[in-house]
Write an enzyme that holds these catalytic residues in place. Sequence first.
Site, PDB file in Angstrom:
ATOM      1  N   GLU A  72       1.524  41.686  -8.641  1.00 12.58           N
ATOM      2  CA  GLU A  72       2.706  41.778  -9.520  1.00 12.58           C
ATOM      3  C   GLU A  72       3.432  43.088  -9.248  1.00 12.58           C
ATOM      4  O   GLU A  72       2.863  44.178  -9.373  1.00 12.58           O
ATOM      5  CB  GLU A  72       2.323  41.668 -11.008  1.00 12.58           C
ATOM      6  CG  GLU A  72       3.589  41.764 -11.869  1.00 12.58           C
ATOM      7  CD  GLU A  72       3.464  41.173 -13.265  1.00 12.58           C
ATOM      8  OE1 GLU A  72       2.462  40.499 -13.551  1.00 12.58           O
ATOM      9  OE2 GLU A  72       4.379  41.426 -14.069  1.00 12.58           O
ATOM     10  N   ASP A 124       5.475  52.763  -4.460  1.00 13.67           N
ATOM     11  CA  ASP A 124       6.606  51.890  -4.137  1.00 13.67           C
ATOM     12  C   ASP A 124       6.070  50.585  -3.524  1.00 13.67           C
ATOM     13  O   ASP A 124       5.473  50.594  -2.439  1.00 13.67           O
ATOM     14  CB  ASP A 124       7.517  52.628  -3.147  1.00 13.67           C
ATOM     15  CG  ASP A 124       8.774  51.838  -2.810  1.00 13.67           C
ATOM     16  OD1 ASP A 124       8.819  50.622  -3.078  1.00 13.67           O
ATOM     17  OD2 ASP A 124       9.710  52.449  -2.259  1.00 13.67           O
ATOM     18  N   ASP A 147      14.739  45.642 -11.550  1.00 12.10           N
ATOM     19  CA  ASP A 147      15.926  46.390 -12.003  1.00 12.10           C
ATOM     20  C   ASP A 147      17.184  45.756 -11.407  1.00 12.10           C
ATOM     21  O   ASP A 147      17.268  45.575 -10.193  1.00 12.10           O
ATOM     22  CB  ASP A 147      15.811  47.856 -11.582  1.00 12.10           C
ATOM     23  CG  ASP A 147      14.662  48.539 -12.319  1.00 12.10           C
ATOM     24  OD1 ASP A 147      14.639  48.504 -13.554  1.00 12.10           O
ATOM     25  OD2 ASP A 147      13.761  49.079 -11.641  1.00 12.10           O
ATOM     26  N   LYS A 151      25.881  47.932 -10.904  1.00 12.49           N
ATOM     27  CA  LYS A 151      27.100  48.414 -10.233  1.00 12.49           C
ATOM     28  C   LYS A 151      27.083  48.010  -8.755  1.00 12.49           C
ATOM     29  O   LYS A 151      26.052  48.156  -8.092  1.00 12.49           O
ATOM     30  CB  LYS A 151      27.192  49.939 -10.321  1.00 12.49           C
ATOM     31  CG  LYS A 151      27.438  50.427 -11.741  1.00 12.49           C
ATOM     32  CD  LYS A 151      27.546  51.933 -11.801  1.00 12.49           C
ATOM     33  CE  LYS A 151      27.720  52.366 -13.237  1.00 12.49           C
ATOM     34  NZ  LYS A 151      27.338  53.742 -13.484  1.00 12.49           N
ATOM     35  N   ASP A 183      17.652  38.245 -15.719  1.00 10.81           N
ATOM     36  CA  ASP A 183      18.621  37.866 -16.757  1.00 10.81           C
ATOM     37  C   ASP A 183      20.030  38.264 -16.323  1.00 10.81           C
ATOM     38  O   ASP A 183      20.942  38.265 -17.138  1.00 10.81           O
ATOM     39  CB  ASP A 183      18.268  38.539 -18.098  1.00 10.81           C
ATOM     40  CG  ASP A 183      18.403  40.040 -18.047  1.00 10.81           C
ATOM     41  OD1 ASP A 183      17.999  40.624 -17.017  1.00 10.81           O
ATOM     42  OD2 ASP A 183      18.900  40.654 -19.011  1.00 10.81           O
ATOM     43  N   THR A 220       9.179  39.738 -22.676  1.00 11.25           N
ATOM     44  CA  THR A 220       9.016  41.199 -22.645  1.00 11.25           C
ATOM     45  C   THR A 220      10.244  41.864 -23.264  1.00 11.25           C
ATOM     46  O   THR A 220      11.246  41.215 -23.554  1.00 11.25           O
ATOM     47  CB  THR A 220       8.841  41.714 -21.196  1.00 11.25           C
ATOM     48  OG1 THR A 220      10.053  41.468 -20.485  1.00 11.25           O
ATOM     49  CG2 THR A 220       7.668  41.057 -20.501  1.00 11.25           C
ATOM     50  N   GLU A 223      13.390  41.194 -21.249  1.00  8.82           N
ATOM     51  CA  GLU A 223      13.979  39.870 -21.435  1.00  8.82           C
ATOM     52  C   GLU A 223      14.626  39.772 -22.822  1.00  8.82           C
ATOM     53  O   GLU A 223      15.730  39.239 -22.954  1.00  8.82           O
ATOM     54  CB  GLU A 223      12.909  38.787 -21.275  1.00  8.82           C
ATOM     55  CG  GLU A 223      13.510  37.404 -21.424  1.00  8.82           C
ATOM     56  CD  GLU A 223      12.541  36.277 -21.125  1.00  8.82           C
ATOM     57  OE1 GLU A 223      11.331  36.535 -21.007  1.00  8.82           O
ATOM     58  OE2 GLU A 223      13.001  35.132 -21.033  1.00  8.82           O
TER      59      GLU A 223
END
Length: 243
Positions: A72, A124, A147, A151, A183, A220, A223
Amino acid sequence: MDQAPRQDPPAAAAAAGVLPRAIRSFVRREGRITLAQEDALQRLWPRYGVEPGGAPLVPAALFGRRAPLAVEIGFGSGDHLLASALARPDTDFLGIEVHRPGVGRVLQQLEQLDLGNVRVLCADAVEVLRELLPPGEADEVVIFFPDPWPKTRHHKRRLIQPEFARTLARALRPGGRLRLATDWADYARQMLEVMSAEPLFANAAAAGGAIPRPADRPLTRFESRGLRLGHQVSDFEFIRRSP
Ligand SMILES: C[S@@+](CC[C@H](N)C(=O)[O-])C[C@H]1O[C@@H](n2cnc3c(N)ncnc32)[C@H](O)[C@@H]1O
């Protein structure tokens, strides 16, 4: 308590020769970390933490057994990681997250739940999958609510890009699955476009779009905020094809 000086895990990774990347999908802002989370990081890291070194990860050695492996990426507060590990004791879970407070919170919960099938990397995920996880090792990769970088000038920071799609294909065994959720309508379009263009993946949705919300994906904070803002959530599943 173990008082050995702690090296920031990504710094340790750099020292170990993991190559730096020019553009990252995150900005390291630690934010508030509670005393309990800091304590968990110090005390429980030797039990659950994985230090990314130069050598490939060996899941059988990390978990002390051979079992299907689910990875995950960006597990945040760990709601899905922990629920999945509890529900599927026969699967091993490797969580990768750069945000230390989230990692501390998950370590606390792992101890409370006495879970033996989770290990955590504070690094990372792009580097981990590209350089440290041997090809075909993962049965499943989960990236829920990466994330969105809304922009336009930041879109290059989004995780789901053609190059990373190839890295994901390398990490998964043929038949393994990649699960995505977002989302952000615009990111959902990008996910679908990028993943559909990668020949090593097939869309699990017969119609070639999103799948219904999976029952095992907990709601979460991220969300909930999206839903409050009126965003539509999209779930995707892609199956790693045989070469
Ligand atoms: C928007 S949050 C979503 C958290 C969680 N998946 C959820 O659904 O609640 C995205 C998370 O991904 C993490 N992240 C971003 N880029 C990452 C990377 N390259 N490797 C590991 N974690 C990353 C961030 O620190 C953040 O916790």
